[in-house]
Scaffold this active site. Sequence first.
Site, PDB file in Angstrom:
ATOM      1  N   CYS A 116       0.816  -1.221   0.000  1.00  0.00           N
ATOM      2  CA  CYS A 116       0.000   0.000   0.000  1.00  0.00           C
ATOM      3  C   CYS A 116       0.847   1.268   0.000  1.00  0.00           C
ATOM      4  O   CYS A 116       0.343   2.347  -0.291  1.00  0.00           O
ATOM      5  CB  CYS A 116      -0.935   0.000   1.206  1.00  0.00           C
ATOM      6  N   HIS A 256      -3.650   6.979   2.063  1.00  0.00           N
ATOM      7  CA  HIS A 256      -3.969   5.665   1.506  1.00  0.00           C
ATOM      8  C   HIS A 256      -5.367   5.291   1.986  1.00  0.00           C
ATOM      9  O   HIS A 256      -5.713   5.497   3.146  1.00  0.00           O
ATOM     10  CB  HIS A 256      -2.933   4.647   1.989  1.00  0.00           C
ATOM     11  N   ASN A 286     -10.083  -0.367  -1.336  1.00  0.00           N
ATOM     12  CA  ASN A 286      -8.632  -0.250  -1.210  1.00  0.00           C
ATOM     13  C   ASN A 286      -7.985  -0.818  -2.472  1.00  0.00           C
ATOM     14  O   ASN A 286      -7.998  -2.028  -2.680  1.00  0.00           O
ATOM     15  CB  ASN A 286      -8.196  -1.021   0.045  1.00  0.00           C
TER      16      ASN A 286
HETATM   17  O1  UT7 Z   1      -4.179  -1.492   3.077  1.00  0.00           O
HETATM   18  C1  UT7 Z   1      -3.384  -2.492   3.652  1.00  0.00           C
HETATM   19  C2  UT7 Z   1      -3.410  -2.374   5.120  1.00  0.00           C
HETATM   20  N1  UT7 Z   1      -4.624  -2.897   5.631  1.00  0.00           N
HETATM   21  C3  UT7 Z   1      -5.328  -2.217   6.515  1.00  0.00           C
HETATM   22  O2  UT7 Z   1      -4.991  -1.098   6.841  1.00  0.00           O
HETATM   23  C4  UT7 Z   1      -6.523  -2.889   7.104  1.00  0.00           C
HETATM   24  C5  UT7 Z   1      -6.516  -2.710   8.592  1.00  0.00           C
HETATM   25  N2  UT7 Z   1      -7.586  -3.421   9.269  1.00  0.00           N
HETATM   26  C6  UT7 Z   1      -8.895  -3.071   9.139  1.00  0.00           C
HETATM   27  O3  UT7 Z   1      -9.220  -2.151   8.394  1.00  0.00           O
HETATM   28  C7  UT7 Z   1      -9.895  -3.767  10.002  1.00  0.00           C
HETATM   29  O4  UT7 Z   1      -9.220  -4.542  10.958  1.00  0.00           O
HETATM   30  C8  UT7 Z   1     -10.878  -4.684   9.195  1.00  0.00           C
HETATM   31  C9  UT7 Z   1     -11.787  -3.825   8.347  1.00  0.00           C
HETATM   32  C10 UT7 Z   1     -10.105  -5.653   8.333  1.00  0.00           C
HETATM   33  C11 UT7 Z   1     -11.746  -5.471  10.166  1.00  0.00           C
HETATM   34  O5  UT7 Z   1     -12.458  -4.571  11.022  1.00  0.00           O
HETATM   35  P1  UT7 Z   1     -12.399  -4.767  12.604  1.00  0.00           P
HETATM   36  O6  UT7 Z   1     -13.236  -3.708  13.167  1.00  0.00           O
HETATM   37  O7  UT7 Z   1     -10.954  -4.802  12.999  1.00  0.00           O
HETATM   38  O8  UT7 Z   1     -13.103  -6.152  12.789  1.00  0.00           O
HETATM   39  P2  UT7 Z   1     -12.561  -7.447  13.533  1.00  0.00           P
HETATM   40  O9  UT7 Z   1     -11.569  -8.154  12.677  1.00  0.00           O
HETATM   41  O10 UT7 Z   1     -12.180  -7.097  14.925  1.00  0.00           O
HETATM   42  O11 UT7 Z   1     -13.876  -8.326  13.581  1.00  0.00           O
HETATM   43  C12 UT7 Z   1     -15.013  -7.943  14.386  1.00  0.00           C
HETATM   44  C13 UT7 Z   1     -16.128  -8.917  14.146  1.00  0.00           C
HETATM   45  C14 UT7 Z   1     -15.707 -10.367  14.230  1.00  0.00           C
HETATM   46  O12 UT7 Z   1     -16.764 -11.120  14.784  1.00  0.00           O
HETATM   47  P3  UT7 Z   1     -16.752 -11.517  16.329  1.00  0.00           P
HETATM   48  O13 UT7 Z   1     -15.500 -12.314  16.527  1.00  0.00           O
HETATM   49  O14 UT7 Z   1     -16.758 -10.233  17.084  1.00  0.00           O
HETATM   50  O15 UT7 Z   1     -18.003 -12.323  16.440  1.00  0.00           O
HETATM   51  C15 UT7 Z   1     -15.549 -10.766  12.785  1.00  0.00           C
HETATM   52  O16 UT7 Z   1     -15.715 -12.146  12.568  1.00  0.00           O
HETATM   53  O17 UT7 Z   1     -16.652  -8.734  12.823  1.00  0.00           O
HETATM   54  C16 UT7 Z   1     -16.645  -9.990  12.128  1.00  0.00           C
HETATM   55  N3  UT7 Z   1     -16.416  -9.727  10.720  1.00  0.00           N
HETATM   56  C17 UT7 Z   1     -17.406  -9.439   9.867  1.00  0.00           C
HETATM   57  N4  UT7 Z   1     -18.741  -9.320  10.034  1.00  0.00           N
HETATM   58  C18 UT7 Z   1     -19.475  -9.001   8.940  1.00  0.00           C
HETATM   59  C19 UT7 Z   1     -15.244  -9.714  10.047  1.00  0.00           C
HETATM   60  N5  UT7 Z   1     -15.453  -9.415   8.760  1.00  0.00           N
HETATM   61  C20 UT7 Z   1     -16.786  -9.246   8.619  1.00  0.00           C
HETATM   62  C21 UT7 Z   1     -17.615  -8.917   7.536  1.00  0.00           C
HETATM   63  N6  UT7 Z   1     -18.939  -8.808   7.753  1.00  0.00           N
HETATM   64  N7  UT7 Z   1     -17.118  -8.700   6.297  1.00  0.00           N
END
Ligand code: UT7
Length: 329
Positions: A116, A256, A286
Amino acid sequence: MTQKITAAITAVGGFVPEDKLTNADLEKIVDTNDEWIRSRTGIEERRILKGQKGTSDLIVPAVKQILEKRGITPDEIDALVIGTVTPDMMFPSTANMVCYKAGLKNAWGYDLLAACSGFLYALTTGAMMIESGRYKKVIVAGGDKMSSIVDYSDRTTCIIFGDGAGAVLLEANTEGYGVLDSILRSDGAGCAHLHMKAGGSLRPASAETVANKEHYIYQEGQPVFKAAVKGMADVSAELLERNKLTGADIAWLVPHQANKRIIDATADRMGLTHDKVMLNIMRYGNTTAGTIPLCLYDWESQLKKGDNIVLAAFGGGFTWGATLVKWGY
Ligand code: UT7
């Protein structure tokens, strides 16, 4: 006394494919919903490059636009640097193919892999080519066909990424416009949290790697998110301090586009109001190395000569950085 040469951005091009993948479309493929995606990432839809096409097919239109806008011929370009993690092939380089397809007969070029942060790394490299006095016109592009490495059964990554590319023309300037400063960082410890397991020399493609889905993006969202918030904000604040600037001196932050929450945190840390932040993550998701030049492309008509602009990125590697540009037209 000879005047200092800086690399001014003198034209911008951008390209996204026509096909859209909306949150509603994704709801039909994986267990997710529009509300979750919008509130956690800010994304509403992304563009997908369909058919037997590669990243060069995203970058060539952006390069052609630049030539047309600037009224120059392809053979005037000296070099092309492309930031990408999704090259058309392992070799030859995508830059090699873009030079060929866009008719840049006198240019040489190469791909630069910094995920990125690819565009920022490439911009800094291209600027040094100009600053050295050796080259007059260098194109720097960032683009990725992320759909080629996304697992559309993994709801944690497939909602984030899209395809797109952008490019800028750098030309020598002696009036102080262009790339003025850059702080770039890397930390290989971050590899554990964001990588593609197979397809490189460490783990070449095999029936096993395909069966194990090792040719897709592997991302642990939370650790990447935490590192991104800190990394992007720290380096942007450091860049301002080093150049004795405050948020009030900055016309635009070009971040980004990985997650709106990461972008908001960076803007807050720099003391910038959110109306000074370029944001197109809603429409494109992204696009990895494509996000920053695509923002410049979308906002080109609003940029004014003399504007101080900070470009900032964080991504796989980990790689991150911030670049200060004085807009030149
Ligand atoms: O560009 C390259 C660099 N990358 C980044 O900068 C990405 C950085 N990370 C992020 O942007 C975020 O961590 C994500 C968008 C990838 C994920 O968001 P989050 O708020 O960190 O969610 P999480 O991984 O903590 O997951 C929270 C909950 C989980 O469920 P439980 O365990 O709380 O029951 C996940 O299983 O959300 C669930 N979840 C989803 N639910 C609905 C994960 N993905 C999804 C989804 N739809 N697509």
